[in-house]
Design an enzyme around this catalytic site. Structure first.
Site, short mmCIF file in Angstrom:
data_model
loop_
_atom_site.label_atom_id
_atom_site.label_comp_id
_atom_site.label_asym_id
_atom_site.label_seq_id
_atom_site.Cartn_x
_atom_site.Cartn_y
_atom_site.Cartn_z
N THR A 99 1.27 5.25 7.75
CA THR A 99 -0.06 5.25 8.38
C THR A 99 0.06 5.32 9.90
O THR A 99 -0.68 6.07 10.55
CB THR A 99 -0.84 3.99 7.98
OG1 THR A 99 -0.05 2.83 8.26
CG2 THR A 99 -1.18 4.00 6.51
N THR A 100 0.97 4.56 10.46
CA THR A 100 1.14 4.56 11.91
C THR A 100 1.61 5.93 12.40
O THR A 100 1.12 6.45 13.41
CB THR A 100 2.14 3.48 12.34
OG1 THR A 100 1.71 2.21 11.85
CG2 THR A 100 2.25 3.41 13.85
N ASP A 391 3.68 -1.52 0.71
CA ASP A 391 4.23 -0.28 1.26
C ASP A 391 5.51 0.13 0.53
O ASP A 391 5.67 1.30 0.13
CB ASP A 391 4.54 -0.45 2.75
CG ASP A 391 3.28 -0.52 3.60
OD1 ASP A 391 2.21 -0.19 3.08
OD2 ASP A 391 3.38 -0.91 4.77
#
Length: 544
Positions: A99-100, A391
């Site tokens: 996501t980052t 994750d």
């Protein structure tokens, strides 16, 4: 303007209550907001990334470096910034990690685009060039990927390790990675894995991360309600009651005329008899285990005990849903209509320690539900490890299902950037500039990783480019700053995470670049109140 004679009147096209920004001003404002969001999470990128501490209005603390969690907790309001937040949500949903990277890449793409726009390149040209670059980047990644067999447990553990690095204790990293792979193998069905349904993450404050364990079944923080109830039931027939098991209350508008104590006693006995019939309906189904999401009257426990049943109450809603999915039991909201068909099945329901508030439910017919019991010294630790597992499990799932990985440590980004620059040289027109800008934006990821490790970003990129010519899998060693072979080091990422990050970032950038007019409704002003309707204009006598 339109006039009649000497009189001119403005033509109002847009509602004057709307705030309008047009042209380059609108584009610059939108790009600036997107870059601001990327800047927030950029320092969390990589295994050496920093954490963010967020405190809500109640004083609850969230400590994490997970991009999706940070952006969600911040409650961003700007419309373009919220669109970048959606990039993170899409990345989380499709790939489970990265996501980052997706958000930082989107910010970098818009930053490079803004510089080209300032030199006279039209946004339409950038949109076309970025679309061409996206297609080429995805093709490059596909050719760059390495195939992994489903039985290659060592590689799957390396994938989990890469995801966990920087998010959990280095000492416990190997243990957590093994649990991830064990869980994936346990719930696998015909080459597919459903992490969200078949794996339950349960948190317990106490112990250390090394005490975290994988349970074949479900674990809930409940115990039998009576000391004489059985603690172990094999071939459990489970009833899930989603309503209170209490005496029916007399309607508040009803009137009851009692002439004697005997009549009151008879009335109470009738209430008990009716309640006893309700409990008997559950027993008659053949159930020997009862999980209730709400209150159970103490009077009912006597009958459950006499029937040699296990019963517990106030089970969390999320636990009730997991029990329903795993055992096949229906959530019963009207006990008078319960039947044997509503019951679920488990091979074993057991409370191993009568002094501990924990019950295990194991062995299901159709489901393969597993529970990872996360243990840590504080609630903040267990909350963070829960996000770590979320994750790691999804990235292992991606590799298990797709069978493809790419080297980590910035190696795949350098490979894509070099391929794009070579491709740009073959493209005529200003789209060549856009493709080159896309390559520069891709390299912002290894730059950010190096910066978060305390290394010089320019030297790092130069070394990566130089070494990549001879070592195709060359990436950055975050411990030493050296450029080494990432496959040999065991630092790898799922192909799905990388491709989805490029797709998500590119789509977001293209949407922003297409906007040249922004209409935003202003906050509604308080309506004027007529003096005679204002309570403050009346005196004590009620006169104006």
């Amino acid at each position: 303007m339109a006039g009649y004679g000497n009189q001119q009147q403005p033509i109002i096209i847009v509602d004057p209550s709307k705030e309008r920004t047009t042209g380059k001003d609108a584009l610059s404002m939108n790009i600036a907001s997107a870059k601001a969001v990327a800047g927030i999470v950029k320092t969390t990128l990589g295994p050496k990334g920093m954490d963010k501490m967020m405190v809500n209005i109640m004083g609850d603390i969230t400590l994490t470096n997970d991009g999706a969690t940070i952006l969600e907790e911040m409650e961003i309001e700007h419309p373009t910034a919220r669109m970048i937040v959606e990039v993170a949500k899409t990345q989380e949903k499709m790939a489970g990690d990265g996501t980052t990277s997706a958000v930082v890449m989107a910010g970098a793409l818009l930053d490079k685009a803004q510089k080209l726009i300032e030199t006279g390149v039209h946004p339409t040209v950038l949109v076309k060039g970025y679309a061409m670059a996206t297609e080429k980047a995805l093709e490059t990644l596909k050719n760059y990927a390495v195939t992994v067999e489903k039985t290659d447990r060592e590689m799957l553990e390396k994938i989990a390790n890469t995801s966990i690095t920087g998010k959990a204790s280095e000492m416990a990293r190997g243990h957590l990675a093994q649990i991830c792979v064990d869980a994936i193998y346990a719930i696998e069905h015909e080459g597919k894995v459903d992490v969200d349904k078949d794996i339950v993450l349960a948190k317990e404050v106490g112990g250390t991360l090394d005490d975290t364990e994988l349970i074949n079944g479900i674990s809930i923080r409940k115990e039998a309600l009576h000391n004489e109830m059985p603690r172990r039931i094999e071939n459990a027939k489970i009833a899930l009651i989603d309503t209170e098991l209490v005496f029916a209350k007399t309607n508040t508008t009803s009137k009851l005329h009692v002439d004697s104590a005997e009549q009151l006693f008879d009335f109470k006995e009738q209430e008990k008899a009716n309640f006893r019939k309700t409990i008997q309906k559950i027993i008659d189904t053949g159930a020997n285990v009862v999980f209730c999401s709400k209150k159970i009257e103490d009077y009912a426990l006597h009958f459950f005990k006499e029937a040699n049943m296990y019963a517990t109450r106030r089970v969390k809603d999320e636990d009730m849903e997991v029990l329903s999915y795993s055992t096949g039991a229906a959530l019963v909201r009207n006990v008078n209509e319960i039947t044997a068909d509503d019951l679920g099945y488990a091979e074993l329901v057991e409370q191993e320690d009568e002094h501990e508030e924990k019950t295990y439910i194991k062995g299901f017919k159709d489901a393969k539900t597993m529970t990872i019991v996360i243990k840590g010294g504080t609630e903040h630790v267990t909350d963070n490890i829960e996000r770590v597992f979320d994750d790691a499990l999804h990235v292992v799932k991606s590799v298990y299902e797709d069978g493809t990985i790419v080297p980590g440590g910035g190696a795949s980004e350098i490979e894509v950037a070099q391929a794009l620059r070579k491709y740009a040289a073959s493209v005529e027109g200003r789209e060549q500039l856009a493709i080159g800008a896309f390559a520069d934006a891709i390299e912002e990821l290894p730059k950010a990783i190096a910066d978060n490790c305390g290394f010089d970003t320019i030297d790092t990129i130069i070394n990566l480019r130089a070494k990549h010519g001879t070592v195709k899998n060359a990436g950055l060693d975050v411990e030493t700053g050296d450029v080494i072979d990432m496959l040999e080091k065991g630092i790898v990422d799922p192909l799905r995470v990388k491709t989805q990050a490029i797709k998500s970032a590119s789509e977001a950038a293209l949407i922003v670049l297409r906007v040249d007019d922004m209409l935003r409704a202003k906050e509604q002003a308080m309506m004027d109140v007529k003096p005679e309707h204002n309570v403050h204009n009346y005196d004590a006598t009620g006169m104006l």
